[in-house]
Every structure is written in C-alpha cells, then in structure tokens.
Design a protein around this motif. Structure first.
Motif, short mmCIF file in Angstrom:
data_model
loop_
_atom_site.label_atom_id
_atom_site.label_comp_id
_atom_site.label_asym_id
_atom_site.label_seq_id
_atom_site.Cartn_x
_atom_site.Cartn_y
_atom_site.Cartn_z
N ASN A 120 0.86 -1.31 -0.69
CA ASN A 120 -0.16 -0.34 -0.02
C ASN A 120 0.80 1.24 0.31
O ASN A 120 0.38 2.06 0.91
N VAL A 121 1.52 1.30 -0.90
CA VAL A 121 2.73 2.47 -0.89
C VAL A 121 1.67 3.25 -2.18
O VAL A 121 2.06 5.02 -1.14
N HIS A 122 1.17 3.28 -2.18
CA HIS A 122 -0.12 4.44 -2.46
C HIS A 122 -1.63 4.21 -2.26
O HIS A 122 -1.85 2.59 -2.42
N GLY A 123 -1.59 5.33 -1.45
CA GLY A 123 -2.66 4.86 -0.70
C GLY A 123 -4.13 4.13 -1.12
O GLY A 123 -4.94 3.43 -0.24
N ASN A 124 -4.60 4.66 -2.57
CA ASN A 124 -5.53 4.62 -3.03
C ASN A 124 -5.71 3.32 -3.96
O ASN A 124 -5.96 3.14 -5.24
N GLU A 125 -4.60 2.30 -3.36
CA GLU A 125 -4.49 1.25 -4.04
C GLU A 125 -5.00 0.30 -2.91
O GLU A 125 -3.58 -0.79 -2.51
N PRO A 126 -5.54 0.00 -2.70
CA PRO A 126 -5.93 0.09 -1.21
C PRO A 126 -6.13 -1.87 -0.46
O PRO A 126 -5.70 -2.46 -0.02
N SER A 127 -6.25 -2.40 -1.50
CA SER A 127 -6.60 -4.47 -1.81
C SER A 127 -5.65 -4.99 -1.32
O SER A 127 -5.53 -5.58 -0.36
N SER A 128 -4.09 -4.15 -1.39
CA SER A 128 -3.38 -4.50 -0.78
C SER A 128 -3.05 -5.23 0.63
O SER A 128 -1.83 -5.56 1.24
N SER A 129 -3.27 -3.39 1.54
CA SER A 129 -2.89 -4.15 3.18
C SER A 129 -3.94 -4.98 3.59
O SER A 129 -3.38 -5.79 4.62
N GLU A 130 -5.17 -5.69 2.25
CA GLU A 130 -6.60 -6.34 3.31
C GLU A 130 -5.23 -7.67 2.64
O GLU A 130 -5.84 -8.45 4.21
N ALA A 131 -4.36 -7.91 1.28
CA ALA A 131 -3.63 -8.89 1.38
C ALA A 131 -3.35 -8.85 2.42
O ALA A 131 -2.49 -10.09 2.98
N ALA A 132 -2.06 -8.01 3.17
CA ALA A 132 -1.51 -8.07 4.30
C ALA A 132 -1.61 -8.85 4.95
O ALA A 132 -1.41 -9.92 6.25
N LEU A 133 -3.20 -8.45 5.80
CA LEU A 133 -3.40 -9.49 6.44
C LEU A 133 -4.05 -10.37 6.49
O LEU A 133 -3.58 -11.49 7.66
N LEU A 134 -4.06 -11.01 4.72
CA LEU A 134 -4.04 -12.63 4.91
C LEU A 134 -2.91 -13.30 4.84
O LEU A 134 -2.64 -14.02 5.81
N MET A 135 -1.95 -12.53 4.78
CA MET A 135 -0.77 -12.92 4.77
C MET A 135 0.27 -13.30 6.02
O MET A 135 0.92 -13.91 6.44
N ILE A 136 0.43 -12.59 7.17
CA ILE A 136 0.18 -12.63 8.17
C ILE A 136 0.07 -13.96 9.09
O ILE A 136 0.45 -13.92 10.30
N HIS A 137 -1.74 -14.15 8.54
CA HIS A 137 -2.29 -14.61 9.22
C HIS A 137 -1.23 -16.33 9.11
O HIS A 137 -1.44 -17.21 9.66
N ALA A 138 -1.53 -16.66 7.27
CA ALA A 138 -1.26 -17.60 6.75
C ALA A 138 0.44 -18.05 7.31
O ALA A 138 0.81 -19.27 7.45
N LEU A 139 0.75 -16.97 7.59
CA LEU A 139 2.64 -17.27 7.81
C LEU A 139 2.41 -17.94 9.75
O LEU A 139 3.40 -18.17 10.44
N THR A 140 1.43 -17.39 10.61
CA THR A 140 1.64 -18.01 11.61
C THR A 140 0.53 -18.52 11.78
O THR A 140 0.39 -19.31 13.12
#
Ligand SMILES: [Zn+2]
Length: 832
Positions: A120-140
């Motif tokens: 989410n370096v570009h704030g209005n390209e917002p799906s990636s921070s949602e993906a980050a939630l899935l990512m941290i969960h999948a890793l742990t």
C-alpha cells in the motif's frame, strides 16, 4: 531465585500453548477480508493481536510515525528457532553484504533469506493492505503446513502499510460515499475519488518516487530499517486500472545496465511460480511490459540497486475499484478478488525464495563482493568539489541516507571527466571536496546516482532517465577512471559568533543562506541585500550578500537573532562598522535593496492544481525553507482579499483564474499594486495568452505526404521522437538578476516536456536555453532540435510588482537540490 525461574518458565509454557490460537482476520475484525475496507488503526490492531498470539514467531517493530501521526510498523516473521536469533541473522546478513561495522566473518551456510513485503505505498491502491492481513495470518497459522516449511529458510518482513495517511484518506472517503450495499457501476460516485486522492502521502508526494531521495518522513524512517537489513527479495504491492489483468515480474525494459543476469533470471523464476497459481485459477496476468527498472527511487529498482530481487506487483482495481466494479468484460471485480490475488503472489514469492534461498544468499554475497572489488562501472572514483561546504553537505546527507561510503581526496593530481564541461580535465579544487569510491559494498548505488550518463537501452520509459547528482545538486564533479586513495579529513569551518554596533554581512551562496534569511524575516529582523558586488575591508562581497543593519531594526535584538541564525545554518557573518564601502555601493545607495516586509505567501491549491506540484511547494515551505505559507483553493481566488498577501504561488496545473480575462485583470491589479505572482510549469501556459507570453512553435515540423503513414505494429513507439521523459539541459542564467543570485551563470534543469517560450520583450529573460543546451538523458530527436533559443525562467515587472515565470520545475520531487535557492530568490529577492 530458583522457584521464580521455574514459575516463569511455567508461565511461558502456558502462554506458548495459548499462543497457538492465532485469530483469523475475519474472527478478529468481524468481517471477511475484502468485504469492507479496513482502516489503518484496525490493521495495526490486528497485527498486534497476531504478535500477541505468536510472540515466538512474530516481532513487531514500530519504526516511526507519519505526518498525520499514524503508526508505521514492520512485522518480522520466522520460525521460533530463527526468531530467537533474529538479531544475529540481521548482523550476519550485513556481514555478507560487507556493510557491517564489526569485522566478524559472515556465515553463508544456513543463513535464511530475508523476504520483505511492502504493502500500500499508494494509499488509493488499497487491496494490498487487506492482503497483508491474510499474509500475516497465513505465516503464523499453526495449521498452515506450507508456510511452516517455507519459513525454515526465510525471515519474512511485512510492512502492512507504507502510506497510512494516504490509505486512510481514501478509505475514510470511500466509507462515507458507499451506500448500504456496494454499487458496481463504474460511474457511481464511490468510484470517483476527489482531489488530491489517496495515492500520495500527507504532502501529496508519491512515495514510490522517493526511495533514493528520502525527502519524506515515511521513506526516511523506513529506509533506515531497510538498510539495516538489506533483504534479498522485495515486493512492492500496487494497483492499476480496474480493467487490467494482474502484473508481476519479470519487469519491462529498459533495465539499468547494472542489473545482473542473476537478478533478471530470478525475476523470471518468481514470475513463473506466480503464473502457475494464476493459471490454476484461470486469472489473467501479464509480465515484461510497462514497468521498467531505471529510475532509482522506486520500490523495485532501489532494492535491485541494493542487491535484492526488487519487484512491482500490480492488481487491477485502484481507487475506481471500490468494493466491487463492473469491468469491460462484464465481470464484477471485487475487493475480495483483489486481495486474494495479492495474497497469492505474496505467498508464491515466499515459496520461491525459500526453495531457492541458498542460491539467493550466495548471489547476494557475490553482488556486494563485486562492488567491493571494484567491478562496477568504468569510473572508479567520483569527486565533487564546491566553494560552499553546504552544497557538499547536501550530497553527504544523501550518500549517508543510502549507506554509501565517502571520503576526501588528498592527492589532487588527477584527471577526470568534468560533468560541467563534458571533457577530460585536470582536477581543480573549489575549496571543499568529497569523493566516492566505486570500490565499496554500495558501488552500484553510487554508480547509479553519480555516473554522468545513464545508459538507457530502450527509451520507452515512463519516468525521468537522468538524475546525476552533480547536475541536480549544482556541484562541480569529476568522474575518474582510476582508483584514488581517499582520506578522511572533511572539515567544516567553525562559525564564530560576531558582534557589531552597526551591522552584519552574510554571504548568499547556498540554500542555507536562504533558510537563514527566512529565519531572520520570521523573527521580524529587517534584512537588506546588495544588488551589485562590493568590497569592504579588502574582502569582496558578491551580489545577494545579506546586510543586517542596526538602522531599521530598533525594535528587535538583531545582533543576537542574526548570530543565532548564522549558527543554526552554519553561515559565517562578518562585522561591518560603516556604510561607506571601499568599492561599490554604500548602504544608502539604491543598489542596496530593503526587504521591507516579510513576504506573506499564498499557495494556490485544490483540484485545478496538480496535487504533486502543489505538494512540492507546500512541503518545500514547511519542511525545507521552514517559512509560513497559506494554502488557498484556486477556485476561491476571485473571493479572497488579495491584499492579505504579497506573494501568490501558482503551482503546476491548470488554474483557470490565471487565464480568464476578468480574474486575470484582478490578479494584474494585485501585481501592479506591489504584489508578486510566481507561476510554475502548467500555470505559466495557463497564463500565456492573457499575460503576453508566447510558446515557440514547432518550426521544423516534418513535411511530406507520408507523414501520417505509420506502422501499426510500431504504434507504441511512434511518439518517441517527440518524447522527453526527463532530460538534463544547461540553462544560461543571468546571475546579475536577483532570481539568479547565489548561482554561477549557468544552471542545470530537468526538462520534462518540449515546451519552450519565446524570449520576453520588455521582461527579464533570466534563464534561457541557447543553441546547445542538451546534456544527458533521453530526449527524442525532434524535441531536442526544438529546445533552442528560448526562455525557461523569466521575470516581468508590472507597476510596482512582478511576475516570475518558472516554466521548468525547480523543486522536482524536492530532490532537485539546486533549484531550491531559485525558488527562495523568487520569493524573497525578486522585485524588492
Ligand atoms: Zn501504485
């Protein structure tokens, strides 16, 4: 003590057992990821919840705050075994790169690869921070056997949101627009984000153009961490137009020549693994197009120049994606889809990195070994020299931000390529010098920033193609083919406090002098300046020398305030005891100008202005010049009392009131009454017809019957003869005009379009392009021919005021260091 220890270990055991229950994003947030936008503080909360559940696997590190006070954080994720030695892994990684301060030998065998995922370096390209939630969960998540396996060879660093201010600007706006249910019609208002949009940070800077320069607080704080780790793989997650299929590595041409075949190959390996998951699901994608690897301040190229596999991933969606949008092929693309795609490529990248971690690590080591042994580039030493130490201080600050080692030259008997003359010449020291050796771990980064000419193997790029520091920073430079021995005797003059009962003289030789002037004016000190050179006590003082006199400063402690400002900005003041000069104008002369009032500056902003252009000026005033500026909506120009201001700045954009007769007449009255307008780039063209400026027309246009016959297969390249993505031109500068004070009689500008103005009749053509202005960078043949004999910087006096035209941007991304003084001159000195 013993019972306490066993009690503690019991407690740890209990918490470790509880720790296995990692909450899913859905159970924690109360909705499925992608069915709503998650505001930034909830992302932070969720990461904290995961870290609390798996303290053995996750370490959170707060690395700073945004301009608006939001938290910036990194999550380090690894196996419990690796996490216990996380600091040792980091230090070993730096030893492999040869940048660690200690002399301990690195261990290659078994070192895990560092995979860094930036969302989410570009704030209005917002799906990636949602993906980050899935990512941290999948890793742990303990039930995920795959990630458990992959983590044995990798430390995954997750930055869930690089640009929280931009993200929340978008998300809060979207939440206030969307109805009870999402509306997928692309024209529904929830798909039309208003100015300035969430892409940029608080100051409207594009953080994906800022990596090397680090002008923004988010980048400054993040890059400290990044360079303290130096990952082997970095992914920058983005979004593009909602009709585009997904994009991942390998990247498009042009590649900078320093990019190794290994870096190219591994991009392909990752790309193929990503593709296998996309094919399984029938998701479309493309590679090798659009996103090139040249400009060093992107989230893919910067990691590449620092030994990593740096990549950009682009999902279709962007701010027009909303929670769901009907695409051109009739499907509805949802935020759930977008987050899933980003989640998939993220996992696939961790998988590929883990499976190939040994090769990744050995190539990483080799990359830096090659740097240290001097294998990078034809030049082995870059030497910079200036009469003013502050100009070199600005370069030093940039080098250090990027971990580039530097020193000084002691043996000055050498030849090198002189950047300013374009010839091989003997070194001439201007007073201060610094040198950068190409024999160092960061040799690639040093070459990319300092080489005189960037070799571009395909000119179809979407950004500037040159940024060479001597031009951007306005310091004389030599690129030297031999390896010079570097010393370590950088010394700066110690600034002496001075006291006078009559007045003080302050040299005006760098942007530091302008900042000093701003400080004095803020403190109500009256400042004069010399329009012509003069001589006092056998010392020559140049044009622009600031003069602070007791006269006129009866109400303030001018002596103490001036000394404090000189200390703060490292500028040595001289005492003057009389207004009678040995040569040149005495202080009562009309050649000595009085800045009678601290300028009250207004900046036109809002949707008629370029958000980036307005942001550059805003950030420049608040964070660089540190001088107050009032932001006004351009649409309000007709309603405000212009008398409240002395200076109006019209940034790039197309501000209608500048070019419409009625409002332009009102602005002309403001100028005639003593006001000043500073117009930049697009605003100059908006003014042109009403204010009597003429652009040069295309005289050497191709003629002939076949001009319109173009090959369909080459249509993407047919614009190239007219393209100028950003090239450096030498501007002849009239440094006898206050706009040019503090400069030599030339200036290097970054030219980004083919516009050039005819010489002004009755105005001052302060910065002009003569016959041969082109220096370096990509400029199409047609446009290069056209850019001759015209005006780039000009001043028009009207009544008792003036208009300053800056047709090229002196504040480009706030890294074009040498332009900052030009802007200060326009604000403080012109028209006094
Ligand atoms: Zn983007």
């Amino acid at each position: 003590m013993k019972p306490l220890i066993s009690f503690l270990s019991l407690l740890l055991l209990v918490s470790a057992t509880i720790a296995q229950n990692v909450p899913s994003p859905e159970s924690y947030l109360g909705y499925k990821v992608g069915t709503r936008y998650t505001r930034h503080h909830k992302i932070v909360e969720y990461f904290n919840a995961v870290a609390k559940a798996r303290p053995d696997m996750v370490k959170l590190e707060q690395y700073g705050f945004t301009n608006e006070g939001r938290e910036l954080m990194l999550a380090f994720v690894g196996t419990p075994e690796n996490m216990q030695k996380l600091e040792a892994i980091r230090l070993n990684n730096l030893r492999l790169a040869g940048v660690s301060r200690d002399k301990a030998a690195p261990v290659l065998e078994g070192a895990p690869a560092i995979v860094w995922l930036s969302y989410n370096v570009h704030g209005n390209e917002p799906s990636s921070s949602e993906a980050a939630l899935l990512m941290i969960h999948a890793l742990t998540d303990p039930s995920n056997t795959k990630t458990k396996e992959w983590l044995k060879n990798t430390i995954v660093v997750v930055d869930p949101c690089i640009n929280p201010d931009g993200r929340d600007r978008y998300v809060n706006w979207f939440n206030s627009m969307v109805g009870d249910k999402l509306n997928a019609h692309p024209m529904s208002r929830e798909h039309a984000e208003p100015w300035p949009g969430g892409r940029s940070n608080h100051y409207n800077f594009d953080l994906n153009r800022d990596w090397a320069w680090q002008t923004q607080v988010e980048t400054q704080q993040r890059l400290k961490k990044y360079n303290a780790w130096l990952p082997q793989v970095h992914v920058d997650f983005h979004e593009q137009g909602y009709n585009s299929p997904y994009y991942f590595a390998p990247a498009a041409q042009p590649y900078h020549e320093v990019i190794t075949s290994w870096q190219r190959d591994f991009q392909e390996l990752i790309g193929r693994n990503n593709a296998s998951y996309f094919d399984k699901n029938g998701w479309l994608f493309f590679t090798k197009e659009s996103f090139d690897l040249l400009y060093p301040a992107y989230g893919d190229s910067y990691p590449i120049y620092n030994g990593a596999i740096g990549m950009t991933y682009e999902q279709g969606g962007h701010s027009r994606g909303g929670l769901g949008v009907v695409t051109a092929d009739g499907d509805t693309l949802t935020l759930v889809d977008r987050a899933t795609h980003h989640f998939t490529t993220g996992l696939s990248t961790v998988e590929t990195s883990s499976k190939n971690h040994q090769k990744l690590m050995s190539e990483f080591k080799k990359y830096f070994d090659d740097g240290r042994s001097g294998k990078i580039g034809e030049y082995k030493t870059y030497v910079l020299t200036a009469a003013d130490q502050h100009k070199l201080n600005a370069v030093i600050s940039l080098l250090e931000k990027n971990g580039i080692e530097w020193g000084t030259v002691s043996n000055k008997n050498f030849k090198g390529y002189n950047y300013f003359t374009g010839k091989e010449e003997a070194f001439a020291d201007e007073g201060f010098n610094i040198a950068v050796s190409a024999h160092q771990p960061k040799a690639v980064m040093a070459k990319v920033l300092l080489e005189p000419k960037t070799i571009v193997n395909d000119s179809n790029t979407y950004d500037i193609t040159t940024w060479s520091l001597p031009y951007a920073y306005g310091v004389k430079g030599y690129a030297v083919k031999e390896k010079l021995d570097l010393g370590n005797d950088w010394k700066q003059p110690v600034i002496q406090s001075v006291s006078s009962s009559y007045g003080l003289l302050i040299p005006y030789t760098s942007f530091n002098s302008a900042k000093l002037l701003a400080e004095l004016l803020k403190n109500n000190v009256k400042v004069r300046f010399a329009e012509k050179p003069f001589k006092y006590r056998n010392k020559n003082y140049d044009r622009g020398t600031l003069i602070v006199l007791k006269t006129g400063n009866g109400t303030v402690n001018w002596n103490a305030l001036t000394n404090a400002a000189c200390m703060k900005f490292g500028v040595q003041a001289d005492v003057v005891e009389t207004g009678f000069m040995d040569q040149g104008a005495d202080f009562g002369s009309s050649d000595i100008k009085n800045i009678s009032e601290a300028p009250k500056v207004a900046l036109l902003t809002g949707d008629q202005a370029s958000s980036l252009g307005a942001g550059e000026v805003w950030h420049y005033f608040e964070r660089m010049l540190e001088y107050p500026v009032t932001l006004i909506n351009a649409s309000d120009v007709g309603r405000i009392n212009l008398k409240d201001f002395n200076v109006i700045i019209a940034p790039d954009g197309f501000i209608r009131s500048l070019g419409e007769k009625a409002s332009a007449d009102r602005l002309k009255d403001f100028v005639r009454g003593g006001g000043k307008i500073i117009a930049l780039e697009g605003s100059v063209s908006a003014m042109a017809s009403e204010w009597g400026l003429k652009t040069k027309t295309d005289k050497d246009e191709e003629k002939g019957d076949y001009i319109d016959v173009k090959k369909y297969g080459e249509r993407e390249r047919s614009f190239l003869p007219n393209a100028i993505p950003g090239a450096i031109f030498r501007v002849d500068l009239d440094n006898t005009h206050p706009l040019g004070f503090g400069y030599p009689d030339f200036y290097y500008t970054l030219k980004q379009d083919g516009t050039l103005y005819e010489f002004m009749k009755g105005g001052w053509n302060v910065g002009v392009l003569k016959k041969e202005g082109y220096v370096t960078g990509v400029a199409g043949t047609k446009v290069k021919n056209k850019l001759k004999d015209g005006m780039l910087f000009g001043v028009q006096n009207m009544g008792s005021g003036s208009v300053v035209y800056l047709t090229e941007n002196p504040l480009f991304r706030n890294f074009w260091e040498n332009g900052k003084l030009l802007m200060a001159n326009a604000v403080f000195l012109v028209g006094q």
